[in-house]
Design an enzyme around this catalytic site. Sequence first.
Site, PDB file in Angstrom:
ATOM      1  N   CYS A  45       4.297   3.992  -9.035  1.00 15.49           N
ATOM      2  CA  CYS A  45       3.895   3.230  -9.199  1.00 15.49           C
ATOM      3  C   CYS A  45       2.854   3.765  -7.935  1.00 15.49           C
ATOM      4  O   CYS A  45       3.066   3.498  -6.284  1.00 15.49           O
ATOM      5  CB  CYS A  45       4.886   1.851  -8.305  1.00 15.49           C
ATOM      6  SG  CYS A  45       3.836   0.461  -8.005  1.00 15.49           S
ATOM      7  N   CYS A  48       3.398   1.084  -4.985  1.00 13.40           N
ATOM      8  CA  CYS A  48       3.921   2.096  -3.713  1.00 13.40           C
ATOM      9  C   CYS A  48       4.201   2.834  -2.904  1.00 13.40           C
ATOM     10  O   CYS A  48       4.248   3.018  -1.870  1.00 13.40           O
ATOM     11  CB  CYS A  48       5.468   2.354  -4.750  1.00 13.40           C
ATOM     12  SG  CYS A  48       5.596   0.549  -5.598  1.00 13.40           S
TER      13      CYS A  48
END
Length: 119
Positions: A45, A48
């Site tokens: 991600c 993230c």
Amino acid sequence: MATDTASDAETTATDEPLHIDGTDHLDDVVDKHDVVLTDFYADWCGPCQMLEPTVETLAAETGATVAKVDVDANQQLAQSYGVRGVPTLILFADGEQVEEVVGLEGEEALRALIESYAE
């Protein structure tokens, strides 16, 4: 480097993120610490990865314990908290879930959120 001792470090915040391995581990961390910011993330991600330095800074500079949950390795745990997208940050205070932030959030906003619950 922080070292955990059975007596004092169990109830105070840690200065680096704790990597959570399963529901029991998260429950234990939430029970032992007053304020816990839990970062549900995935290695693949992009947002993230962008949030990672912020999470590390918050762990080092605030009164919260920061927990990291890899949603790929802990799918049942993520489902139990209704995590549908990453990053999702869940804040616990006094053992209860009090806030949820989905998506990339700035350090100042997250710091203010933590400080509103930290004593």
